[in-house]
Design a protein around this motif. Structure first.
Motif, PDB file in Angstrom:
ATOM      1  N   MET A  73       0.835  -1.174   0.000  1.00 15.69           N
ATOM      2  CA  MET A  73       0.000   0.000   0.000  1.00 15.69           C
ATOM      3  C   MET A  73       0.883   1.242   0.000  1.00 15.69           C
ATOM      4  N   THR A  74       0.566   2.190  -0.892  1.00 16.61           N
ATOM      5  CA  THR A  74       1.314   3.435  -0.980  1.00 16.61           C
ATOM      6  C   THR A  74       0.769   4.429   0.034  1.00 16.61           C
ATOM      7  N   MET A  75       1.686   5.050   0.754  1.00 16.46           N
ATOM      8  CA  MET A  75       1.298   6.066   1.731  1.00 16.46           C
ATOM      9  C   MET A  75       1.257   7.425   1.036  1.00 16.46           C
ATOM     10  N   LEU A  76       0.473   8.322   1.581  1.00 14.19           N
ATOM     11  CA  LEU A  76       0.404   9.674   1.033  1.00 14.19           C
ATOM     12  C   LEU A  76       1.610  10.479   1.476  1.00 14.19           C
ATOM     13  N   ALA A  77       2.106  11.306   0.581  1.00 12.02           N
ATOM     14  CA  ALA A  77       3.225  12.181   0.901  1.00 12.02           C
ATOM     15  C   ALA A  77       2.722  13.365   1.731  1.00 12.02           C
ATOM     16  N   ASN A  78       3.626  14.016   2.420  1.00 13.43           N
ATOM     17  CA  ASN A  78       3.266  15.185   3.220  1.00 13.43           C
ATOM     18  C   ASN A  78       2.617  16.262   2.370  1.00 13.43           C
ATOM     19  N   ASP A  79       3.108  16.451   1.128  1.00 15.61           N
ATOM     20  CA  ASP A  79       2.517  17.443   0.224  1.00 15.61           C
ATOM     21  C   ASP A  79       1.061  17.112  -0.073  1.00 15.61           C
ATOM     22  N   ASP A  80       0.769  15.806  -0.226  1.00 12.81           N
ATOM     23  CA  ASP A  80      -0.605  15.385  -0.470  1.00 12.81           C
ATOM     24  C   ASP A  80      -1.496  15.719   0.719  1.00 12.81           C
ATOM     25  N   MET A  81      -1.016  15.449   1.895  1.00 13.86           N
ATOM     26  CA  MET A  81      -1.788  15.735   3.111  1.00 13.86           C
ATOM     27  C   MET A  81      -1.987  17.239   3.274  1.00 13.86           C
ATOM     28  N   ASP A  82      -0.953  18.029   2.997  1.00 15.17           N
ATOM     29  CA  ASP A  82      -1.063  19.484   3.085  1.00 15.17           C
ATOM     30  C   ASP A  82      -2.097  20.002   2.088  1.00 15.17           C
ATOM     31  N   SER A  83      -2.064  19.459   0.881  1.00 14.45           N
ATOM     32  CA  SER A  83      -3.018  19.854  -0.147  1.00 14.45           C
ATOM     33  C   SER A  83      -4.441  19.516   0.284  1.00 14.45           C
ATOM     34  N   PHE A  84      -4.613  18.340   0.872  1.00 13.87           N
ATOM     35  CA  PHE A  84      -5.940  17.936   1.339  1.00 13.87           C
ATOM     36  C   PHE A  84      -6.431  18.864   2.451  1.00 13.87           C
ATOM     37  N   LYS A  85      -5.556  19.193   3.376  1.00 13.54           N
ATOM     38  CA  LYS A  85      -5.941  20.085   4.477  1.00 13.54           C
ATOM     39  C   LYS A  85      -6.290  21.478   3.965  1.00 13.54           C
ATOM     40  N   GLU A  86      -5.547  21.958   2.963  1.00 11.36           N
ATOM     41  CA  GLU A  86      -5.773  23.297   2.429  1.00 11.36           C
ATOM     42  C   GLU A  86      -7.004  23.359   1.535  1.00 11.36           C
ATOM     43  N   ASP A  87      -7.147  22.387   0.622  1.00  6.78           N
ATOM     44  CA  ASP A  87      -8.193  22.427  -0.389  1.00  6.78           C
ATOM     45  C   ASP A  87      -9.425  21.596  -0.038  1.00  6.78           C
ATOM     46  N   GLY A  88      -9.243  20.626   0.848  1.00 10.12           N
ATOM     47  CA  GLY A  88     -10.346  19.722   1.153  1.00 10.12           C
ATOM     48  C   GLY A  88     -10.534  18.656   0.081  1.00 10.12           C
ATOM     49  N   LEU A  89      -9.591  18.592  -0.840  1.00  7.37           N
ATOM     50  CA  LEU A  89      -9.627  17.630  -1.941  1.00  7.37           C
ATOM     51  C   LEU A  89      -8.250  17.019  -2.118  1.00  7.37           C
ATOM     52  N   LEU A  90      -8.228  15.849  -2.696  1.00  2.03           N
ATOM     53  CA  LEU A  90      -6.963  15.170  -2.934  1.00  2.03           C
ATOM     54  C   LEU A  90      -6.965  14.627  -4.357  1.00  2.03           C
ATOM     55  N   VAL A  91      -5.937  14.931  -5.114  1.00  3.84           N
ATOM     56  CA  VAL A  91      -5.805  14.436  -6.482  1.00  3.84           C
ATOM     57  C   VAL A  91      -4.915  13.198  -6.445  1.00  3.84           C
ATOM     58  N   LEU A  92      -5.487  12.093  -6.896  1.00  2.40           N
ATOM     59  CA  LEU A  92      -4.732  10.839  -6.978  1.00  2.40           C
ATOM     60  C   LEU A  92      -4.629  10.469  -8.457  1.00  2.40           C
ATOM     61  N   ARG A  93      -3.529  10.829  -9.052  1.00  2.00           N
ATOM     62  CA  ARG A  93      -3.339  10.586 -10.480  1.00  2.00           C
ATOM     63  C   ARG A  93      -3.187   9.094 -10.758  1.00  2.00           C
ATOM     64  N   GLN A  94      -3.740   8.697 -11.894  1.00  2.00           N
ATOM     65  CA  GLN A  94      -3.686   7.315 -12.379  1.00  2.00           C
ATOM     66  C   GLN A  94      -4.336   6.328 -11.410  1.00  2.00           C
ATOM     67  N   LEU A  95      -5.324   6.789 -10.658  1.00  2.00           N
ATOM     68  CA  LEU A  95      -6.054   5.910  -9.753  1.00  2.00           C
ATOM     69  C   LEU A  95      -7.034   5.029 -10.524  1.00  2.00           C
ATOM     70  N   LEU A  96      -7.654   5.614 -11.555  1.00  2.00           N
ATOM     71  CA  LEU A  96      -8.633   4.897 -12.363  1.00  2.00           C
ATOM     72  C   LEU A  96      -8.099   4.697 -13.775  1.00  2.00           C
ATOM     73  N   GLU A  97      -8.595   3.650 -14.414  1.00  2.00           N
ATOM     74  CA  GLU A  97      -8.236   3.430 -15.810  1.00  2.00           C
ATOM     75  C   GLU A  97      -8.813   4.565 -16.655  1.00  2.00           C
ATOM     76  N   VAL A  98      -8.130   4.911 -17.713  1.00  2.00           N
ATOM     77  CA  VAL A  98      -8.518   6.029 -18.566  1.00  2.00           C
ATOM     78  C   VAL A  98      -9.953   5.864 -19.073  1.00  2.00           C
ATOM     79  N   GLU A  99     -10.334   4.660 -19.472  1.00  2.00           N
ATOM     80  CA  GLU A  99     -11.675   4.428 -20.006  1.00  2.00           C
ATOM     81  C   GLU A  99     -12.744   4.730 -18.965  1.00  2.00           C
ATOM     82  N   ILE A 100     -12.510   4.340 -17.726  1.00  2.00           N
ATOM     83  CA  ILE A 100     -13.466   4.605 -16.644  1.00  2.00           C
ATOM     84  C   ILE A 100     -13.547   6.095 -16.382  1.00  2.00           C
TER      85      ILE A 100
END
Length: 94
Positions: free
Chosen positions: A1-28
């Motif tokens: 399991m990949t852990m979130l980086a500190n930058d990801d957590m900071d972004s989530f705290k600031e924006d209330g959203l988290l971008v997880l690139r390549q989480l879903l297949e392109v078609e989906i």
């Protein structure tokens, strides 16, 4: 399991959203994006017909259309909406 980086957590705290690139297949992702675009177009037509929106900015992608129309027509307000708009503007650049 990949852990979130500190930058990801900071972004989530600031924006209330988290971008997880390549989480879903392109078609989906494209299927979901098209469904949202269809809904967005339908809702925008309703708002124009009701006189709540003047220019629906049809030339803009749905990712940016709501940000533009909301800021021009005060459809959203408050700190949460401002954070979301700022986040969407940054995301549209990438």
């Amino acid at each position: 399991m990949t852990m979130l980086a500190n930058d990801d957590m900071d972004s989530f705290k600031e924006d209330g959203l988290l971008v997880l690139r390549q989480l879903l297949e392109v078609e989906i992702l494209e299927s979901v994006r098209q469904s949202i675009a269809d809904f967005s177009n339908h809702r925008m037509k309703e708002l124009v017909a009701a006189g709540a929106v003047g220019d629906p900015h049809q030339e803009a992608s749905f990712e940016t259309r709501w940000v533009i129309v909301s800021s021009e027509n005060d459809l959203q307000s408050g700190e949460r909406a401002e954070k979301l708009s700022a986040f969407l503007r940054r995301a549209a650049v990438h």
